[in-house]
Enzyme design. Structure first.
Site, mmCIF file in Angstrom:
data_model
loop_
_atom_site.group_PDB
_atom_site.id
_atom_site.type_symbol
_atom_site.label_atom_id
_atom_site.label_comp_id
_atom_site.label_asym_id
_atom_site.label_seq_id
_atom_site.Cartn_x
_atom_site.Cartn_y
_atom_site.Cartn_z
ATOM 1 N N HIS A 40 -3.510 6.802 2.524
ATOM 2 C CA HIS A 40 -3.684 5.533 2.056
ATOM 3 C C HIS A 40 -5.284 5.211 2.639
ATOM 4 C CE1 HIS A 40 -4.122 1.565 0.980
ATOM 5 N NE2 HIS A 40 -3.743 1.092 2.258
ATOM 6 N N ASN A 80 -9.902 -0.525 -0.015
ATOM 7 C CA ASN A 80 -8.396 -0.573 0.189
ATOM 8 C C ASN A 80 -8.098 -1.132 -1.297
ATOM 9 O OD1 ASN A 80 -5.633 -0.805 0.515
ATOM 10 N ND2 ASN A 80 -5.999 -1.696 2.432
ATOM 11 N N CYS A 94 0.805 -1.413 0.010
ATOM 12 C CA CYS A 94 0.018 -0.089 0.107
ATOM 13 C C CYS A 94 0.693 1.449 -0.089
ATOM 14 C CB CYS A 94 -1.008 -0.181 1.078
ATOM 15 S SG CYS A 94 -2.205 -1.502 1.177
HETATM 16 N N1 ACO Z 1 -17.243 -9.479 10.040
HETATM 17 C C1 ACO Z 1 -17.656 -9.727 11.349
HETATM 18 N N2 ACO Z 1 -16.655 -9.810 12.047
HETATM 19 C C2 ACO Z 1 -15.366 -10.007 11.774
HETATM 20 C C3 ACO Z 1 -14.823 -9.764 10.594
HETATM 21 C C4 ACO Z 1 -15.870 -9.316 9.766
HETATM 22 N N3 ACO Z 1 -15.568 -9.032 8.437
HETATM 23 N N4 ACO Z 1 -13.610 -9.732 10.571
HETATM 24 C C5 ACO Z 1 -13.070 -10.172 11.903
HETATM 25 N N5 ACO Z 1 -14.251 -10.241 12.662
HETATM 26 C C6 ACO Z 1 -14.227 -10.633 13.948
HETATM 27 C C7 ACO Z 1 -12.915 -11.416 14.498
HETATM 28 O O1 ACO Z 1 -13.164 -12.640 14.284
HETATM 29 C C8 ACO Z 1 -13.007 -10.705 15.996
HETATM 30 O O2 ACO Z 1 -13.889 -11.896 16.700
HETATM 31 P P1 ACO Z 1 -13.608 -12.269 18.339
HETATM 32 O O3 ACO Z 1 -13.629 -10.985 19.050
HETATM 33 O O4 ACO Z 1 -14.756 -13.174 18.583
HETATM 34 O O5 ACO Z 1 -12.297 -12.858 18.284
HETATM 35 C C9 ACO Z 1 -13.473 -9.517 16.020
HETATM 36 O O6 ACO Z 1 -14.349 -9.413 14.795
HETATM 37 C C10 ACO Z 1 -12.482 -8.525 16.288
HETATM 38 O O7 ACO Z 1 -11.468 -8.603 15.030
HETATM 39 P P2 ACO Z 1 -10.211 -7.876 15.020
HETATM 40 O O8 ACO Z 1 -9.359 -8.262 13.941
HETATM 41 O O9 ACO Z 1 -9.676 -7.434 16.322
HETATM 42 O O10 ACO Z 1 -11.008 -6.505 14.585
HETATM 43 P P3 ACO Z 1 -10.326 -4.921 14.216
HETATM 44 O O11 ACO Z 1 -11.024 -3.927 14.760
HETATM 45 O O12 ACO Z 1 -8.806 -4.897 14.419
HETATM 46 O O13 ACO Z 1 -10.576 -4.578 12.769
HETATM 47 C C11 ACO Z 1 -9.620 -4.668 10.658
HETATM 48 C C12 ACO Z 1 -10.049 -5.699 11.622
HETATM 49 C C13 ACO Z 1 -10.715 -3.875 9.826
HETATM 50 C C14 ACO Z 1 -8.860 -5.557 9.679
HETATM 51 C C15 ACO Z 1 -8.516 -3.770 11.037
HETATM 52 O O14 ACO Z 1 -7.779 -4.515 12.097
HETATM 53 C C16 ACO Z 1 -7.812 -3.107 10.129
HETATM 54 O O15 ACO Z 1 -8.177 -2.295 9.344
HETATM 55 N N6 ACO Z 1 -6.247 -3.334 10.127
HETATM 56 C C17 ACO Z 1 -5.299 -2.765 9.296
HETATM 57 C C18 ACO Z 1 -5.167 -2.995 7.778
HETATM 58 C C19 ACO Z 1 -4.187 -2.229 6.939
HETATM 59 O O16 ACO Z 1 -4.130 -1.122 7.153
HETATM 60 N N7 ACO Z 1 -3.452 -3.093 6.496
HETATM 61 C C20 ACO Z 1 -2.308 -2.429 5.635
HETATM 62 C C21 ACO Z 1 -2.437 -2.066 4.457
HETATM 63 S S1 ACO Z 1 -3.142 -3.362 3.314
HETATM 64 C C22 ACO Z 1 -1.809 -3.724 2.303
HETATM 65 O O17 ACO Z 1 -0.563 -3.450 2.375
HETATM 66 C C23 ACO Z 1 -2.130 -4.657 0.998
#
Ligand code: ACO
Length: 332
Positions: free
Chosen positions: A255, A285, A114
């Site tokens: 980004h 994204n 990214c």
């Molecule tokens: N729908 C419903 N529930 C979900 C989903 C979904 N799509 N995905 C995960 N959950 C659940 C998990 O299983 C977890 O359940 P649990 O509490 O029972 O274990 C709960 O939701 C919380 O999961 P987290 O992973 O802690 O959720 P978070 O608030 O961190 O959000 C997300 C996840 C959106 C992916 C976030 O962490 C994020 O945006 N991360 C950064 C991504 C990023 O910037 N990447 C870099 C660029 S990408 C690249 O370089 C290609």
């Protein structure tokens, strides 16, 4: 000394829309969860047979047309992508160059996930300032749907397809010049975001096609925390080092991964909402394409004017990150 000026922008988003509702029929998720955690409502998906280079060509054609620079005067083409037309070779940049009729240019891809667009901007700047190149076409293009596992709710809700491009040109007018670019990487965090199969590091037998599919895997929550910490420090540093106040930024173009990351960094800089460019709700994204697609959005809305100062920031797999202070400098 030659300086590098950001002359023009172009972008392309495929017509097909994949909504949160659609995804809730494919995996165990809801529109409410996706909206609340990411800000994403929908993303674009390339048509069957439509490649990363096809989208890159659309974006590049617009950027070239808007630059006022003759196509024949482009001497370098760089593409940032993690979803190239072909893994390994030929590079997507050479395919785009050929489709544009540019067959005597330096052309190559870079892989910085990214952060790709900030990386290629820095490469274009360096080549121009060294006097080696005069007009560089940079493209961020991604068909992430090709490397997304649509049975993994942790990643498939995030990613979309699209492309953005810009022309960076030599100028002797310092007031038009890109002010500064930071790029960085820390491989300690390599396992947070990766496509573990398909390469020489794959644990699978190289002939096992199925196991070697190039799907992305991400430890989202850990990535999120590193992203907020790293980006906040990086944007504060680049502003301080260049003695620029955050209120002097016309457009903060981050980004587009997650509105919560964007908000955390924007709040740390005490930016007003109207300074922050947000497209994550409609494109999701798009990795290396997300910053130029966002710049194109404000350009097409008539909000990006000559002389406006943009602060770009990005974060992605590697882990990589970077920021840039870029005046918009179309040819007068
Ligand atoms: N729908 C419903 N529930 C979900 C989903 C979904 N799509 N995905 C995960 N959950 C659940 C998990 O299983 C977890 O359940 P649990 O509490 O029972 O274990 C709960 O939701 C919380 O999961 P987290 O992973 O802690 O959720 P978070 O608030 O961190 O959000 C997300 C996840 C959106 C992916 C976030 O962490 C994020 O945006 N991360 C950064 C991504 C990023 O910037 N990447 C870099 C660029 S990408 C690249 O370089 C290609």
């Amino acid at each position: 000394m030659a300086y590098a000026a950001f002359r023009s922008i172009g972008a392309y988003a495929p017509a097909d829309i994949l909504t949160n509702e659609d995804l809730s029929k494919m995996v165990d998720t809801t529109d409410e969860w996706i909206t609340k955690r990411t800000g994403i409502k929908e993303r674009r998906i390339a048509a069957k047979g439509q490649t990363t280079s096809d989208m890159g060509v659309e974006a590049a054609s617009l950027a070239i047309e808007r630059s006022g620079i003759a196509k024949e005067d482009i001497d370098m083409v760089i593409c940032a992508t993690i979803s190239p037309d072909y893994f390994c070779m030929p590079s997507t940049a050479t395919i785009i160059s050929n489709k544009l009729g540019l067959n005597n240019v330096t052309a190559f891809d870079i892989s910085a996930a990214c952060t790709g667009f900030v990386y290629i901007l820095s490469i274009a700047k360096a080549f121009i300032e060294s006097g080696m190149k005069k007009n560089v076409l940079i493209i961020g293009a991604e068909k992430l749907s090709a490397i997304t596992d649509y049975s993994d709710r942790g990643t498939c809700i995030l990613f979309g397809d699209g492309a953005g491009a810009a022309i960076i040109s030599a100028t002797d007018d310092k007031s038009e010049a890109i002010i500064d670019i930071h790029t960085a990487a820390d491989g300690t965090y390599a396992d947070l975001l990766m496509t573990p199969n398909g390469g020489s590091g794959s644990i699978h037998d190289s002939l096992d096609q199925e196991a070697n599919s190039c799907f992305m895997q991400m430890k989202g929550n850990e990535t999120f925390k590193v992203a907020v910490r790293t980006l906040t420090k990086d944007v504060i540093d680049i502003l301080e080092q260049n003695k620029i106040q955050s209120q002097d930024i016309t457009h903060f173009v981050p980004h587009q991964a997650n509105y919560r990351i964007i908000k955390a960094v924007g709040d740390a800089l005490k930016l007003k909402d109207e300074q922050v460019v947000m497209t994550v709700e409609k494109y999701g994204n798009t990795s290396g394409a997300s910053i130029p697609m966002a710049i194109n959005d404000i350009y097409e809305q008539g909000k990006l004017k000559s002389g406006d100062l943009m602060l770009l920031d990005a974060f992605g797999g590697g882990l990589t990150w970077g920021s840039a202070l870029v005046p918009f400098s179309p040819i007068k």
